[in-house]
Design an enzyme around this catalytic site. Structure first.
Site, mmCIF file in Angstrom:
data_model
loop_
_atom_site.group_PDB
_atom_site.id
_atom_site.type_symbol
_atom_site.label_atom_id
_atom_site.label_comp_id
_atom_site.label_asym_id
_atom_site.label_seq_id
_atom_site.Cartn_x
_atom_site.Cartn_y
_atom_site.Cartn_z
ATOM 1 N N ILE A 46 0.823 -1.208 0.000
ATOM 2 C CA ILE A 46 0.000 0.000 0.000
ATOM 3 C C ILE A 46 0.856 1.256 0.000
ATOM 4 C CG2 ILE A 46 -1.721 1.343 1.262
ATOM 5 C CD1 ILE A 46 -2.791 -1.273 2.429
ATOM 6 N N SER A 47 1.733 1.400 0.991
ATOM 7 C CA SER A 47 2.501 2.645 1.101
ATOM 8 C C SER A 47 3.714 2.432 1.990
ATOM 9 C CB SER A 47 1.628 3.764 1.686
ATOM 10 O OG SER A 47 1.234 3.455 3.010
ATOM 11 N N SER A 48 4.609 3.416 1.985
ATOM 12 C CA SER A 48 5.779 3.377 2.859
ATOM 13 C C SER A 48 6.067 4.767 3.378
ATOM 14 C CB SER A 48 6.997 2.832 2.100
ATOM 15 O OG SER A 48 7.379 3.737 1.074
ATOM 16 N N THR A 50 8.705 6.917 6.726
ATOM 17 C CA THR A 50 9.871 6.851 7.605
ATOM 18 C C THR A 50 9.747 5.706 8.606
ATOM 19 O OG1 THR A 50 8.810 8.464 9.047
ATOM 20 C CG2 THR A 50 10.358 9.312 7.410
ATOM 21 N N GLY A 52 8.356 2.662 7.995
ATOM 22 C CA GLY A 52 8.458 1.353 7.382
ATOM 23 C C GLY A 52 7.478 1.203 6.241
ATOM 24 N N ARG A 53 6.719 0.082 6.214
ATOM 25 C CA ARG A 53 5.836 -0.202 5.089
ATOM 26 C C ARG A 53 4.473 -0.688 5.565
ATOM 27 N NH1 ARG A 53 10.139 -3.867 1.740
ATOM 28 N NH2 ARG A 53 10.420 -4.743 3.819
ATOM 29 N N VAL A 54 3.477 -0.514 4.699
ATOM 30 C CA VAL A 54 2.128 -1.002 4.992
ATOM 31 C C VAL A 54 1.676 -1.901 3.844
ATOM 32 C CG1 VAL A 54 -0.278 -0.405 5.438
ATOM 33 C CG2 VAL A 54 1.540 1.049 6.341
ATOM 34 N N ASP A 172 -1.673 14.860 15.425
ATOM 35 C CA ASP A 172 -1.338 14.847 13.997
ATOM 36 C C ASP A 172 -2.586 14.584 13.154
ATOM 37 O OD1 ASP A 172 0.321 15.139 11.804
ATOM 38 O OD2 ASP A 172 0.932 13.032 11.780
#
Length: 427
Positions: A46-48, A50, A52-54, A172
């Site tokens: 899906i995405s990355s 700072t 890590g990754r998803v 955030d």
């Protein structure tokens, strides 16, 4: 709404009040001696970032449903991975998500430790508000329906009230962190910057000098406040509300980066963007501003401009009326428009003085929600359009891979990368 409160000892240490409603389902929390691929089929990347990754995954061997697996990356030096521990952000997110349980806060299924890698397994959400806003910015598409905006905002405030009642600041909130399920339920996500504010050992400023993405950062943070409150989250909600209506950030400033000494600079440009709409803050409307660390910088900013450049009074109502007109909302108060009640709520969310800013509880009782009829728990109810699914790629779907891609966001559909939306990916 939350039931009787009682003290509990949480994983961050110390006793904090928690609602009886906040009970995690059986099986959630830390799991060892389990391999990710034994429990989940990895669909794709899906995405990355700072952190890590998803990855998107489907449960197997008794685990039903779709999931988003967040893999935290270890520190690297050359080709040798140094296992020096997890970031403060990752530890906070794991600790808080293990305790929290609310329909409008993202649900953690479990945490898996495998070969010195940490995996957080969340429920999968098909959309987020950034994706939805991008979709509506494309040609031949209309503004987000007023009833959808109302449902989104109500659910967001409901989740935020739960966090604040349980002494958690999110810190955030922005469209990308507000997740939306395919059934139209809002989930507050990404608690990596969240903090408990019940008798903290140190001031909140000492741990994280910079919080909240610049466009959604409250004026007290821009003015260098060392002690801040849940009001910072309500300012961000106001910015999100405005963005849902206008389809662009209301205060789109440029961030000044920290210098080599890690000194936090005065965010001059961002403060100017706020002043252009909200007017120049004075001690009459915000008495506490004179004691803010950056007050002299604000005075310098005001004097550097020609007389009359900055309005002394707010132009928010003019901005709001122009927004309604440009996006096709009716000028009259009705189910098809945010109306006067919407403006009143927005102005109370974007109150300069944090001590006067509306709370999540007060916002949920505002006429904007009380006067417009029932609010659906499905924000898509009555919407005839279709939002594209979150993009999932096969390019990097090896969850056990040691290599790490560059920072990028793959959650947006192809058509959302066109035109004005492209700049948003650089925030």
């Amino acid at each position: 709404m939350f039931g009787r409160s009682f003290p509990f000892y949480n994983s961050l240490g110390g006793f904090y009040p928690q609602s009886l409603d906040a009970r995690k389902p059986p099986g959630s929390g830390y799991t060892s001696k389990v391999r990710v691929r034994d429990r989940y089929h990895i669909v794709g990347f899906i995405s990355s970032g700072t952190y890590g990754r998803v990855y998107k995954a489907i449960g197997k061997n008794g685990q039903k449903g779709e999931f988003a697996i967040k893999k935290f990356k270890p520190d690297k030096e050359g080709e040798i991975i140094q296992y020096t521990g997890l970031s403060q952000s990752a530890i906070r997110e794991m600790a808080l998500c293990s305790e929290l349980d609310h329909p409008n806060v993202v649900q953690l299924a479990e945490i898996i430790l495998e070969d010195k890698c940490i995996f957080m397994v969340f429920e999968y959400t098909e959309h987020d508000l950034l994706q939805i806003i991008h979709h509506h910015t494309q040609p031949q598409r209309h503004a987000i329906p007023a009833l959808m905006v109302r449902s989104i905002l109500f659910q967001l405030l409901n989740g935020l009230l739960y966090l604040h009642t349980n002494w958690v600041l999110h810190r955030d909130l922005k469209p990308a962190n507000i997740l939306v399920t395919s059934s139209g339920a809002i989930r507050i996500g990404d608690l990596g910057l969240a903090r408990l504010f019940y008798k903290p050992l140190n001031s909140l400023f000492s741990g994280d000098k910079v919080v909240v993405t610049i466009w959604y950062r409250a004026p007290e943070l821009l003015m260098g406040s060392r002690h801040y409150t849940p009001a910072v989250d309500l300012w961000a909600v106001g910015c999100i509300f405005a963005e849902l209506l206008s389809l662009r950030p209301i205060f789109k400033g440029e961030e000044a980066k920290m210098d080599s000494k890690k000194t936090v600079p005065f965010q001059r440009n961002q403060m100017m963007k706020i002043i252009e709409i909200m007017g120049l803050p004075t001690k009459e409307i915000w008495p506490g501003i004179v004691s803010m660390p950056e007050y002299s910088q604000l005075q310098s900013l005001a004097m550097s401009r020609a007389p009359g450049h900055f309005n002394r009074s707010s132009n928010l109502e003019g901005w709001y009326q122009s927004c309604l007109k440009n996006n096709g909302y009716s000028a009259n108060s009705s189910a098809g428009t945010p109306g006067a009640d919407g403006f009143d709520l927005l102005s109370r969310l974007l109150e300069y003085d944090p001590t006067k800013r509306i709370t999540a509880q007060e916002a949920l009782e505002h006429p904007y929600f009380k006067n417009g009829g029932p609010i659906s728990a499905n924000c898509f109810e009555g919407f005839e359009g279709k939002y594209p699914h979150r993009r999932v790629t096969q390019d990097d779907n090896d969850i056990r891979s040691g290599s790490l891609p560059g920072t990028k966001r793959s959650g947006l559909p192809d058509d959302s990368l066109l035109g004005r939306a492209t700049k948003r990916l650089k925030e």
